[in-house]
Design an enzyme around this catalytic site. Structure first.
Site, PDB file in Angstrom:
ATOM      1  N   LEU A 208      -0.957  17.916  22.995  1.00  0.00           N
ATOM      2  CA  LEU A 208       0.463  18.158  23.972  1.00  0.00           C
ATOM      3  C   LEU A 208       1.605  17.309  23.473  1.00  0.00           C
ATOM      4  O   LEU A 208       1.155  16.075  23.661  1.00  0.00           O
ATOM      5  CB  LEU A 208      -0.247  18.282  25.261  1.00  0.00           C
ATOM      6  CG  LEU A 208      -1.011  19.172  25.948  1.00  0.00           C
ATOM      7  CD1 LEU A 208      -1.255  18.586  27.450  1.00  0.00           C
ATOM      8  CD2 LEU A 208      -0.581  20.662  25.696  1.00  0.00           C
ATOM      9  N   HIS A 209       2.657  17.838  23.333  1.00  0.00           N
ATOM     10  CA  HIS A 209       3.479  16.771  23.044  1.00  0.00           C
ATOM     11  C   HIS A 209       5.014  17.545  23.338  1.00  0.00           C
ATOM     12  O   HIS A 209       5.924  16.760  23.530  1.00  0.00           O
ATOM     13  CB  HIS A 209       3.601  16.477  21.489  1.00  0.00           C
ATOM     14  CG  HIS A 209       4.198  17.572  20.496  1.00  0.00           C
ATOM     15  ND1 HIS A 209       3.532  18.578  20.296  1.00  0.00           N
ATOM     16  CD2 HIS A 209       5.336  17.674  20.175  1.00  0.00           C
ATOM     17  CE1 HIS A 209       4.293  19.404  19.417  1.00  0.00           C
ATOM     18  NE2 HIS A 209       5.315  18.789  19.503  1.00  0.00           N
ATOM     19  N   ARG A 210       5.103  18.687  23.809  1.00  0.00           N
ATOM     20  CA  ARG A 210       6.531  19.263  24.073  1.00  0.00           C
ATOM     21  C   ARG A 210       7.005  18.785  25.299  1.00  0.00           C
ATOM     22  O   ARG A 210       6.134  18.959  26.535  1.00  0.00           O
ATOM     23  CB  ARG A 210       6.540  21.017  23.871  1.00  0.00           C
ATOM     24  CG  ARG A 210       6.104  21.263  22.596  1.00  0.00           C
ATOM     25  CD  ARG A 210       6.503  22.786  22.153  1.00  0.00           C
ATOM     26  NE  ARG A 210       6.188  23.048  20.927  1.00  0.00           N
ATOM     27  CZ  ARG A 210       6.978  22.673  19.790  1.00  0.00           C
ATOM     28  NH1 ARG A 210       8.300  22.115  19.974  1.00  0.00           N
ATOM     29  NH2 ARG A 210       6.657  22.973  18.405  1.00  0.00           N
TER      30      ARG A 210
END
Length: 364
Positions: A208-210
């Site tokens: 996850l990075h958004r």
């Protein structure tokens, strides 16, 4: 011919590796081509940059602009200032940019203002989501580029709707898949694999990075907690992006089967993906790799710039909707996940096609 290749972030490194190899092979046949590799320094964590050069046999960059982080505007400005100086000192016939990161857009603008042609690798992809910085980067880059190397018929159609003439669009396939194909036999088991008692087909990989998923603490907590609740005790391996690490530390989220690990090198990360039961992600590039490796992929996004991974591949979009997430896991646990197929021209030879087109375009 003198070519400047720009790389700034992890996805860029994966894409330039086969292109550089194809250029080196072409040069051996007598074609006169010199390239200069420019690393903007947009990703500066060793596991997100240096290791990719080492593992993928990419030659060391001729220069690292060392721009590092900052706001979108600060980073864009820093790249433009440094790249302008680079082009003044090292003139080029063509600047090649790849993907959709800040470096892609910034270096395109600088090259065009300097009167230099630009070739965009992975041109034409669109999510339709203007809240994504990458979407803005794609639109600006494609509005200025001279040559467009595409991954899909979908991308071709997007460019044609913009009025780009057919003779400037080259459907070559996916260079990310070139790299995957070339290195699959060299994937490396991470050191923590046995420590966490991971078994082939018996764990999840999550990334996850958004901003929409990780920047708001309670949203991040809801997503991670929901996934853990549906995992039936399977280990969930979570390589933590630097952007996400800070928020996780504040939340102090701990579960017995959730394993936080450092960002992984290319060969180690894809070992994890290839042997996973399924992948949960909000990355676009990972959905391409899971499609080719036929690994179920649940994507926590409402849209994708790579629709072929859903229509042809193994990807399913669920956004952040709890019911859609639950339904995806229900299908997964029932053994009814769709079998993916490789999209057209995702055959490991995209870089060779790119270089052949450059040979034609820049033959004396």
């Amino acid at each position: 011919m003198t070519l400047t290749i720009v790389a700034g972030a992890r996805p860029n490194f994966i894409k330039i590796a086969p292109i550089i190899k194809a250029l080196q092979d072409k040069k051996k046949t007598g074609f006169t081509i010199d390239f200069r590799l420019v690393h903007t320094g947009q990703h500066y964590d060793k596991n997100l940059s240096d290791s990719f050069f080492e593992e993928l046999n990419i030659p060391q960059p001729h220069i690292n602009l060392d721009v590092k982080s900052g706001t979108q505007a600060q980073q864009t400005a820093a790249i433009m200032i440094a790249f302008e100086k680079e082009l003044i000192e090292n003139p080029s016939d063509l600047v090649m940019v790849v993907g959709d990161v800040t470096s892609t857009m910034a270096c395109t603008i600088v090259a065009k203002k300097a009167g230099i042609d630009v070739a965009h690798v992975e041109a034409g992809i669109r999510s339709g989501d203007m809240s994504m910085p990458e979407e803005i980067n794609r639109i600006v880059t494609d509005s200025l580029s001279d040559y467009f190397f595409t991954t899909s018929a979908y991308a071709n159609d997007n460019l044609k709707r913009l009025g780009i003439p057919d003779e400037r669009i080259f459907f070559v396939g996916n260079v990310m898949i070139d790299t995957l194909t070339n290195h699959m036999s060299h994937f490396k088991k991470p050191s923590f694999f046995d420590k966490h008692h991971l078994k082939k087909g018996g764990y999840f990989v999550m990334t996850l990075h958004r901003p929409s998923n990780v920047d708001e603490a309670q949203q991040l907590k809801r997503l991670v907690s929901k996934i853990i609740s549906l995992s039936k005790g399977f280990p969930v391996v979570f390589p933590v992006h630097p952007r996400t690490k800070k928020h996780l530390q504040e939340l102090n989220l701990t579960f017995d089967n959730l394993h936080y690990v450092e960002p992984q090198s290319y060969l180690r990360f894809n070992y994890l993906v290839k042997n996973a039961f399924a992948v949960i992600t909000d990355s676009g590039g990972i959905t391409e790799e899971t499609t080719v490796m036929n690994i179920p992929c649940i994507t926590l996004r409402h849209n994708t710039e790579r629709p072929e991974t859903c229509t042809i591949g193994t990807n399913m979009l669920v956004g952040d909707d709890p019911k859609k997430i639950e339904n995806a896991f229900k299908i997964l646990w029932a053994g009814n996940w769709k079998q993916g197929e490789k999209p057209q021209l995702w055959d490991g030879k995209a870089a060779e096609r790119i270089v052949e087109h450059l040979t034609t375009l820049y033959s004396p």
